[in-house]
Design an enzyme around this catalytic site. Structure first.
Site, short mmCIF file in Angstrom:
data_model
loop_
_atom_site.label_atom_id
_atom_site.label_comp_id
_atom_site.label_asym_id
_atom_site.label_seq_id
_atom_site.Cartn_x
_atom_site.Cartn_y
_atom_site.Cartn_z
N GLU A 120 -51.72 112.61 71.37
CA GLU A 120 -51.74 113.96 71.93
C GLU A 120 -52.58 114.08 73.20
O GLU A 120 -53.06 115.16 73.54
CB GLU A 120 -52.25 114.95 70.87
CG GLU A 120 -51.32 115.06 69.68
CD GLU A 120 -51.68 116.24 68.81
OE1 GLU A 120 -50.97 117.25 68.88
OE2 GLU A 120 -52.67 116.14 68.06
N HIS A 129 -59.53 119.12 71.39
CA HIS A 129 -58.41 119.45 70.49
C HIS A 129 -58.84 119.10 69.08
O HIS A 129 -59.27 117.98 68.82
CB HIS A 129 -57.15 118.67 70.86
CG HIS A 129 -56.11 118.75 69.79
ND1 HIS A 129 -55.61 119.96 69.32
CD2 HIS A 129 -55.49 117.79 69.04
CE1 HIS A 129 -54.73 119.72 68.36
NE2 HIS A 129 -54.64 118.41 68.16
N HIS A 146 -51.51 123.65 62.87
CA HIS A 146 -51.98 122.39 63.44
C HIS A 146 -53.47 122.44 63.79
O HIS A 146 -54.24 121.67 63.25
CB HIS A 146 -51.12 122.11 64.69
CG HIS A 146 -51.43 120.85 65.40
ND1 HIS A 146 -50.63 120.33 66.39
CD2 HIS A 146 -52.47 119.98 65.32
CE1 HIS A 146 -51.14 119.21 66.85
NE2 HIS A 146 -52.26 118.98 66.22
ZN LIG Z 1 -53.52 117.45 66.74
#
Ligand SMILES: [Zn+2]
Length: 239
Positions: free
Chosen positions: A78, A97, A169
């Site tokens: 990612e 993140h 997520h």
């Molecule tokens: Zn992630």
């Protein structure tokens, strides 16, 4: 912000260790820093658990999300989250993140929105967007941001803000310095826990727009310095 790449690498290693210790990053999730000497690059570890990151794990990336040096190490899938945000937001110098559990209910609720309810969470801003990958990419993704198109879509949802939730997520948190991103993530987590407890009690009072719009004590240099010194002290023996 660090002025040399050596200082940026040191602070990036510390940020990884701190965010893992404080429960923001588990074995997944990642934090990055814009390169202080080459603004069209950023640095981030290869795909290793944040609590284990050391200086030798740090790689350089371009704003297309690709690794800039030859390496056998696998980058995070990612990494495009970071690349797209740095490309869109010249003011952003650090990105995290995370899959912090406390915020996940707010990423899937159809009625409740994460909003600042405690004063240390005011840097999160009053209107926290929820990005749903299915809106642009359909219902057959694995929910991961694995290319620049998906990264740019998330960056658009983030807009000029400091945080965006990602449906089912996690979240992305940005700032113009590393201690601020670390502090904002920790207070995002605390805020989500407090808000969830308040919801269980019944009606509650969130911060008013005027209260969120005040100068943010939590983001003042003296406050960040105090917090950063304490956070670093908790991981120093492990770096
Ligand atoms: Zn992630």
């Amino acid at each position: 912000m660090p002025e040399t790449i050596e200082d940026a690498r040191r602070d990036l290693v510390l940020a990884n260790r701190i965010l893992a210790r404080e429960g923001i990053l588990d074995t997944h999730g990642h934090v990055s820093v814009r390169h202080p000497e080459h603004p069209r690059r950023f640095i981030m570890a290869w795909a290793r658990a944040p609590e284990l990151i050391e200086d030798a794990d740090v790689l350089e990336f371009g704003l297309d999300g690709e690794v800039l040096q030859p390496t056998e190490k696998k980058p995070y899938l990612e990494r495009f989250i970071h690349a797209a945000i740095y490309a869109q937001r010249s003011d952003v110098l650090a990105v995290c993140h995370n899959h912090t559990p406390s915020i996940l209910p707010f990423s899937i609720s159809r009625t409740a929105r994460l909003r600042p309810v405690i004063h240390m969470a005011t840097p999160l801003g009053g209107d926290i967007p929820v990005w749903d990958i299915a809106d642009e990419f359909g219902r057959n993704t694995n929910l991961l941001v694995t290319n620049m198109d998906q990264g740019r879509s998330l960056a658009r949802a983030l807009g000029a803000g400091r945080i965006a939730l990602m449906r089912g997520h996690g979240s992305v948190v940005v700032s113009d310095n590393i201690p601020s991103v670390v502090s904002s993530c920790i207070h995002m987590d605390r805020n989500a826990r407090v808000q969830m407890q308040a919801i269980q009690l019944g009606e509650y009072t969130a911060l008013a727009p005027g209260e969120i719009g005040r100068p943010w004590v939590a983001d003042q240099p003296s406050s960040l310095d105090r917090a950063w010194e304490a956070y670093v002290s908790r991981v120093r023996d492990r770096v």
